[in-house]
Write an enzyme that holds these catalytic residues in place. Structure first.
Site, mmCIF file in Angstrom:
data_model
loop_
_atom_site.group_PDB
_atom_site.id
_atom_site.type_symbol
_atom_site.label_atom_id
_atom_site.label_comp_id
_atom_site.label_asym_id
_atom_site.label_seq_id
_atom_site.Cartn_x
_atom_site.Cartn_y
_atom_site.Cartn_z
ATOM 1 N N HIS A 90 5.765 17.750 7.876
ATOM 2 C CA HIS A 90 4.932 16.623 7.469
ATOM 3 C C HIS A 90 4.148 16.924 6.195
ATOM 4 C CE1 HIS A 90 5.849 15.411 11.576
ATOM 5 N NE2 HIS A 90 5.561 14.193 11.204
ATOM 6 N N LEU A 119 0.829 -1.207 0.000
ATOM 7 C CA LEU A 119 0.000 0.000 0.000
ATOM 8 C C LEU A 119 0.862 1.256 0.000
ATOM 9 C CD1 LEU A 119 -2.820 1.223 0.068
ATOM 10 C CD2 LEU A 119 -2.697 1.171 2.568
ATOM 11 N N CYS A 174 6.857 16.550 19.408
ATOM 12 C CA CYS A 174 6.108 16.915 18.203
ATOM 13 C C CYS A 174 4.751 16.251 18.161
ATOM 14 C CB CYS A 174 6.895 16.543 16.949
ATOM 15 S SG CYS A 174 7.251 14.783 16.772
#
Length: 774
Positions: free
Chosen positions: A711, A26, A660
Site C-alpha cells: 500500500h 478528487l 489483510c
C-alpha cells in the site's frame, strides 16, 4: 397508517457524504498531484468545488443542516491527527517543509520513511490511518481546515454543522508509537487532549458554528468501566465549558447500539445525541426508554441505512419516529452513519433493469428518503401520501421477484451436511502429501495473486465495452499479459506463481458478474482508502454458478510453466462483506449459497490440474460483529462457509487463504478453524505482530506474514525484507513459513513491483542460506 404532525418541525441532516465527486474528480486530482501533473492550487480548487457542489446539492434536496469537515484528501482520521498536532516524529520535518506533501507522506510513506499503519474502520471496508501516540505526545490545536470549510458553507448561505472524530474514539483507535511499550494505553492521554478539543471548539464557535458533531462510534463496542468513565469525564469537561465559549455538542454513534455507554452520554451535559436506529441499533428504542429518554436534548435518529443500498421502508421508519417523539425534546432525521459508505446516485446506472433500480437507494436517493421522513414527521403522513404509495410498491416488487427465490439453489443449500465442510484428511497428512507433490524449498516465495493493472489493460477493457475491439482481440491481450507475468515470475525466481488476474476488474465484482443473483453497477464507486475506490456489486437474489469462472485462464497460465500456478478465488465471507448484501434473509443463508457456488469452482480448478488454490478471505475480521456477544454465531457460520467452499478437494491439493489490514489477534482461533493449509497475512506495517499472535495461539499450519507493504509506493530493500523475515522466523519455524507481500499488487506500478519482488526473492535466499537445514 396516518400520523399527525409533530409538535416541533423535524430537520433533515446527514453526518457525511461521499467525497469523490460524480466522476471521481478528487481521485484524479490527487493522483495527478502525486505525479506532478496537477499543482497544489489546482488540487485545492478541485476540492473546494466538490465541497460546494455537494453542499448545494444537499440543500437543494431539502437537507437543512449540511455537514462540514467530513471532506478529506485521504482519510478523516489522518485529518484529525493533523488537527491535534499529533504528527509522528519521523514525519515532522516533511510536514513543516510542506504541509500537503507531509500529509501524503504520512498516508503513503516515502522511499525513506514508512507511512502510518492502515486498518479497517470498525467493521466496514473503509481503511483509516492509525494514530501513533506515546507518553511524550504533545497535542496542539490546528483547526484551520475545520474553520475554513465551515466558512465556505456559510458563504453559500447554508446552515452547517462541523463533524469531528470525538476524543475518546480517537484515542481508542490509536496505537503506541514505534519504540513505545505495547502496554501503553493512548486513552491515558485524555486529560492532555481535552483542552486541545476545547480550543478547536472555541475556534469553530467564533467562526459561527451553532452545533458541532463529535463522532464516538468506538462507544458502540464493548467498553471497560475505565473506558466508560473516560467518556463520562470527556463529555463532562467539554459539556461543562460555558455556552458562550463553545458550540452546542451533538455526540454521534453508529454501526451498532451504545448499550452501557448510552446512560453515560444521556447524563452528560451535551445538547444532543445521534443514534443508529437501523437493524443494528434497533435496541436503542428500548434502551432510551429505560434511561428515561433524553429530556432537554436533541435526538438525531439514524433511520436510513447509511451502509446498504436498499430503499427504506418509510412506514416502518415513521412508526419508529412516532415512538421517539415521546423520548426527546426534539427529533431530527438522518442516515444511520455517514453516506461515505454508499455510491452517489442510482440515476446514472443504465445497465440495471428500471424496476430493479427502484429497489435501490444510493447517497442521493437516501437524502431524499431522509427529507421525506422529516417532512412526514413534521407535517404528518398526509403530506407524503404519494411517496408512501410508491415506496410500498417498490418493496412489494422486490419481495415477489423471481430473482430473490430460486428453488434449485434453496434445495441444494438445504441438503448440506457436516461432512461437506470437512477435508478428507487431517492437516498433518495433507501437509506430507503436499510436500511430496509440490517439492517446494524452505521459505517458499509467492505473491498474493494480482499483478499491476496497467493503463493498457484498463484501455483494453474499456475498448471491449465500447465495441472498439472484439472478444478475440481482448482475449489475445489478456493472454499476452499472463505470459508476461509468468515469464517475469520465473525469471525473478518465485516458487509458486500466479497468473496475475489481468482479466479481473475487481476481486469481488469479477465473480459477481458471473454468478446468478448478483447485480453489477457501472458507476457505483465507494472509497476504500485514499484514492482507491471499488464498485461493490449488489447481492440481490439467490446465488449459483452457471459455468466455470477462473479455470480457463489458470489452466492457460499453468501451460506456460513447470512451476505450480495458484488458482485464485475470493472467499464467501468476502463476497458478502464487499458487496451490498441482501437484507431480506439471514446472512448465514446467503453465505451458504455463495459457498456452494465457489465450491463448484474450487473442484473445477482441481479437476483441471491446479494443485494450489487460494481462497481469499480478507474480510473475515472486518465483518466481525462489534459486540463480543454477537461474535461466536458469526464466526461459526463464517468459518463453516470457508470449509464448505474448500472441503471437497484431495489431500495433496494445497488450500491457501489470505487476509489483510485488520486486527487479527482476536480471531486467531477462527483462522485456525478455517483449516486452510497456508494463510498469508499483512505484517509489514505492523512489524510481524501477527506472526507472534499466531505463535502464541499455537497455530499449527503454514503461514506467510507479509514482508512487503504494497500500500506504499516505496521499494523495500532485500536487507529490509530479510530483517522482517528473520522476525517471522522467531515465531514460525522455517518449514512452515512462506515469503510473500502483504497483499495483491493490482494498484502498484510495474517498475516498483519488479524491484520489490526481486528483493523479496533475494531476501528469502539470503535467509534460507542462514538456516541449519541449508
Amino acid at each position: 397508517m396516518t400520523t399527525k404532525p409533530a409538535a416541533a418541525a423535524a430537520r433533515a441532516t446527514v453526518y457525511g457524504y461521499p467525497r469523490q465527486g460524480p466522476n471521481r474528480e478528487l481521485k484524479k486530482a490527487v493522483e495527478g498531484y502525486w505525479k506532478g501533473r496537477v499543482t497544489a492550487a489546482e488540487l485545492r480548487s478541485t476540492a473546494a468545488g466538490l465541497r460546494s457542489s455537494t453542499w448545494e446539492q444537499l440543500a437543494h434536496a431539502g437537507i437543512q443542516e449540511v455537514p462540514t469537515g467530513d471532506f478529506s484528501y485521504y482519510d478523516h482520521v489522518l485529518d484529525t491527527t493533523v488537527m491535534l498536532g499529533a504528527i509522528p516524529e519521523r514525519h515532522r520535518d516533511a510536514v513543516q517543509a510542506n504541509a500537503l506533501d507531509g500529509y501524503f507522506a504520512m498516508a503513503r510513506g516515502t522511499q525513506d520513511v514508512a507511512p502510518l499503519e492502515m486498518t479497517k474502520w470498525f467493521d466496514t471496508n473503509y481503511h483509516y490511518l492509525v494514530p501513533e501516540l506515546g507518553p511524550d505526545t504533545a497535542f496542539t490545536a490546528d483547526s484551520a481546515k475545520q474553520v475554513a470549510e465551515l466558512k465556505e458553507a456559510h458563504a453559500l448561505g447554508l446552515a452547517a454543522r462541523p463533524v469531528l472524530v470525538g476524543p475518546v474514539t480517537y484515542l481508542l483507535l490509536a496505537k503506541p508509537a514505534p519504540g513505545v511499550s505495547a502496554d501503553f494505553a493512548p486513552l491515558t492521554l485524555l486529560d492532555r487532549l481535552l483542552p486541545v478539543y476545547a480550543e478547536v471548539l472555541a475556534d469553530l464557535r467564533e467562526a459561527g458554528a451553532e452545533w458541532v458533531q463529535l463522532d464516538e462510534p468506538a462507544l458502540v463496542q464493548d467498553r471497560t468501566p475505565a473506558e466508560l468513565n473516560a467518556a463520562a469525564r470527556a463529555y463532562r469537561d467539554l459539556g461543562g465549558i460555558p455556552a458562550s465559549d463553545r458550540p452546542k455538542l451533538l455526540v454521534a454513534s453508529y454501526f451498532d447500539r451504545l448499550g452501557e455507554a448510552l446512560p453515560v452520554l444521556a447524563k452528560a451535559p451535551v445538547e444532543g445525541l445521534a443514534l443508529d436506529f437501523t437493524e443494528r441499533g434497533a435496541a436503542h428504542l428500548d434502551d432510551l426508554a429505560s434511561v428515561g429518554g433524553l429530556p432537554g436534548k436533541r435526538l438525531v435518529a439514524g433511520l436510513v441505512n447509511g451502509r446498504n443500498i436498499w430503499v427504506n421502508d418509510l412506514e416502518k421508519s415513521l412508526s419508529t419516529l412516532g415512538t421517539l417523539l415521546g423520548l426527546a425534546d426534539r427529533v431530527d432525521v438522518a442516515a444511520s452513519c455517514s453516506l461515505l459508505h454508499v455510491p452517489l446516485d442510482t440515476a446514472v446506472e443504465r445497465d440495471i433493469e428500471p424496476q430493479i433500480l427502484r429497489w435501490l437507494a444510493f447517497a442521493k436517493q437516501k437524502t431524499t428518503e431522509i427529507v421525506t421522513l422529516a417532512k412526514g414527521l413534521a407535517q404528518g403522513t398526509d403530506a407524503i401520501t404519494a411517496e408512501l404509495a410508491a415506496n410500498r410498491a417498490d418493496l412489494a416488487s422486490r419481495a415477489r421477484s423471481p430473482i430473490t427465490h430460486d428453488p434449485a439453489v434453496r434445495a441444494r443449500a438445504a441438503a448440506i451436511t457436516a461432512y461437506d465442510s470437512r477435508r478428507s484428511h487431517p492437516y498433518r497428512a495433507r501437509a506430507a502429501a503436499q510436500r511430496a507433490h509440490l517439492k517446494l524449498p524452505l521459505l517458499p516465495t509467492t505473491t498474493i495473486g494480482s499483478f499491476p493493472q496497467t493503463g493498457e489493460l484498463r484501455t483494453a477493457r474499456a475498448d471491449l465495452r465500447a465495441g472498439r475491439i472484439d472478444t478475440a482481440g481482448y482475449e489475445e491481450r489478456i493472454r499476452a499479459e499472463i505470459s508476461e507475468v509468468i515469464t517475469f515470475q520465473e525469471k525473478a525466481g518465485l516458487d509458486v506463481l500466479v497468473h496475475g488476474e489481468a482479466e479481473r476488474n475487481d476481486m469481488v465484482q469479477y465473480f459477481a458478474e458471473q454468478l446468478t443473483g448478483y447485480l453489477a453497477t457501472r458507476h457505483g464507486w465507494v472509497q476504500s482508502y485514499g484514492t482507491r475506490y471499488v464498485r461493490p456489486p449488489i447481492l440481490a437474489g439467490d446465488i449459483s454458478r452457471p459455468e466455470p469462472m477462473t479455470v480457463r485462464w489458470t489452466t492457460y497460465a499453468q501451460s506456460l510453466t513447470q512451476k505450480p500456478v495458484k488458482g485464485m478465488l475470493t472467499g464467501p465471507v468476502t463476497m458478502l462483506a464487499w458487496s451490498f448484501v441482501r437484507d431480506d434473509q439471514p446472512l448465514e443463508d446467503t453465505v451458504g449459497q455463495v459457498a456452494l457456488a465457489l465450491r463448484d469452482e474450487v473442484n473445477g480448478l482441481e479437476a483441471a490440474g491446479t494443485s494450489v488454490i487460494q481462497v481469499d478471505e480478507p474480510a473475515l475480521r472486518e465483518t466481525l460483529p462489534l459486540r463480543a456477544a454477537d461474535r461466536p454465531a458469526y464466526l461459526a457460520w463464517a468459518t463453516e462457509a470457508f470449509r464448505l467452499t474448500t472441503g471437497g478437494v484431495r489431500p495433496d491439493t494445497q488450500i491457501h487463504t489470505h487476509m489483510c489490514y485488520a486486527e487479527f489477534g482476536d480471531i486467531v482461533q477462527a483462522i485456525d478453524d478455517l483449516d486452510a493449509d497456508v494463510i498469508s497475512l499483512e505484517a509489514a506495517r505492523s512489524h510481524m505482530r501477527v506472526a507472534r499472535e499466531l505463535a502464541s495461539h499455537g497455530y499449527p499450519r503454514e503461514a506467510g506474514p507479509g514482508v512487503y507493504d504494497i500500500h506504499s509506493p516505496r521499494v523495500p530493500s532485500a536487507v529490509e525484507a530479510a530483517a522482517l523475515l528473520r522476525k517471522g522466523l522467531e515465531a514460525i519455524p522455517a518449514e512452515r513459513l512462506w515469503v510473500n507481500p502483504d497483499c495483491g499488487l493490482k494498484t502498484r506500478g510495474w517498475p516498483e513491483t519488479r524491484a520489490s519482488l526481486e528483493n523479496l526473492v533475494a531476501a528469502a535466499r539470503m535467509v534460507r542460506s542462514e538456516l541449519p537445514a541449508s
